[in-house]
Design an enzyme around this catalytic site. Sequence first.
Site, short mmCIF file in Angstrom:
data_model
loop_
_atom_site.label_atom_id
_atom_site.label_comp_id
_atom_site.label_asym_id
_atom_site.label_seq_id
_atom_site.Cartn_x
_atom_site.Cartn_y
_atom_site.Cartn_z
N GLN A 39 0.84 -1.20 0.00
CA GLN A 39 0.00 0.00 0.00
C GLN A 39 0.88 1.25 0.00
O GLN A 39 1.67 1.46 0.92
CB GLN A 39 -0.89 -0.04 1.26
N ARG B 189 -0.11 4.42 0.18
CA ARG B 189 -0.62 5.57 0.94
C ARG B 189 -0.12 5.55 2.37
O ARG B 189 -0.17 4.55 3.05
CB ARG B 189 -2.15 5.55 0.97
N SER C 144 -21.03 6.35 8.68
CA SER C 144 -21.89 5.76 7.66
C SER C 144 -21.98 4.25 7.84
O SER C 144 -23.04 3.63 7.73
CB SER C 144 -21.37 6.12 6.27
N GLY D 155 -24.01 -0.05 7.60
CA GLY D 155 -23.20 -1.25 7.33
C GLY D 155 -22.29 -1.03 6.12
O GLY D 155 -22.19 0.08 5.61
N GLU E 262 -8.61 -0.45 1.94
CA GLU E 262 -7.99 -0.05 3.21
C GLU E 262 -8.82 0.99 3.96
O GLU E 262 -8.92 0.95 5.19
CB GLU E 262 -6.57 0.50 2.97
N ARG F 100 -12.08 1.32 3.95
CA ARG F 100 -13.22 0.61 4.56
C ARG F 100 -12.78 -0.16 5.81
O ARG F 100 -13.47 -0.18 6.81
CB ARG F 100 -13.85 -0.37 3.55
N GLU G 110 -4.55 1.12 -8.23
CA GLU G 110 -5.88 1.49 -7.74
C GLU G 110 -5.83 2.87 -7.09
O GLU G 110 -6.68 3.73 -7.34
CB GLU G 110 -6.37 0.45 -6.72
N ASN G 111 -4.81 3.10 -6.27
CA ASN G 111 -4.69 4.40 -5.60
C ASN G 111 -4.40 5.52 -6.58
O ASN G 111 -4.93 6.63 -6.45
CB ASN G 111 -3.59 4.34 -4.54
#
Length: 207
Positions: A36, A38, A52, A57, A77, A79, A110-111
């Site tokens: 990762q 980030r 939220s 859920g 990550e 979530r 993805e990031n």
Amino acid sequence: DGVSTVLEDIQQGNRSDFGGVKTNLKVDDIKANPYQPRRHFDEEKLKELAESIETHGIFQPILVRETNHGYELVAGERRLRASKLAKLIEIPAIIVEFDDEQMMEIAIIENIQREDLNVIEEASGYRLLIDRLNLTQESLSKRVNKSRSHIANLLRLLNLPEKVQLMVAENKLTQGHVRPLITMDNDRDIINISQEILDKKMSVREA
């Protein structure tokens, strides 16, 4: 396929070539993705997401892979972090079969595609992909859909002293502020000038 498309297809159950077993896992059993890129997460946004999750859920399962030591996160990550804040015991997950190369590529691309990264994190992600997958800047630019010059410019930032990289990562200075300093040899001078730019709130042109 784009990385995001593959991840969405798996989450919606439209692909089975990567495994894709749906389950619930204990939040504490899931380790972070080692690739990762980030480092900085917006605490406010994480709190909002946690609220939220407490109310509604989790709609979209996270993706994990099984290892000898439990589970490793592939995607999701924010979530997972928000679920911990919301004090959830379990989280819906899909277990996929990815190798290290796919894990790394997914975590970084993805990031980058979501534009969640600051420029230092993005540059570190590119460096990792180039080193681990033996890519040229040219072949990397095709994979991540960015120009070669964009990648080359960001990679140069990693030559700056760590203290200055941190100023950029924390948005205290921009890429434009520090670009002229990259050609300098003396780390101490680079740090002193960066601090001066910051203290005097200089514009990029003044810098």
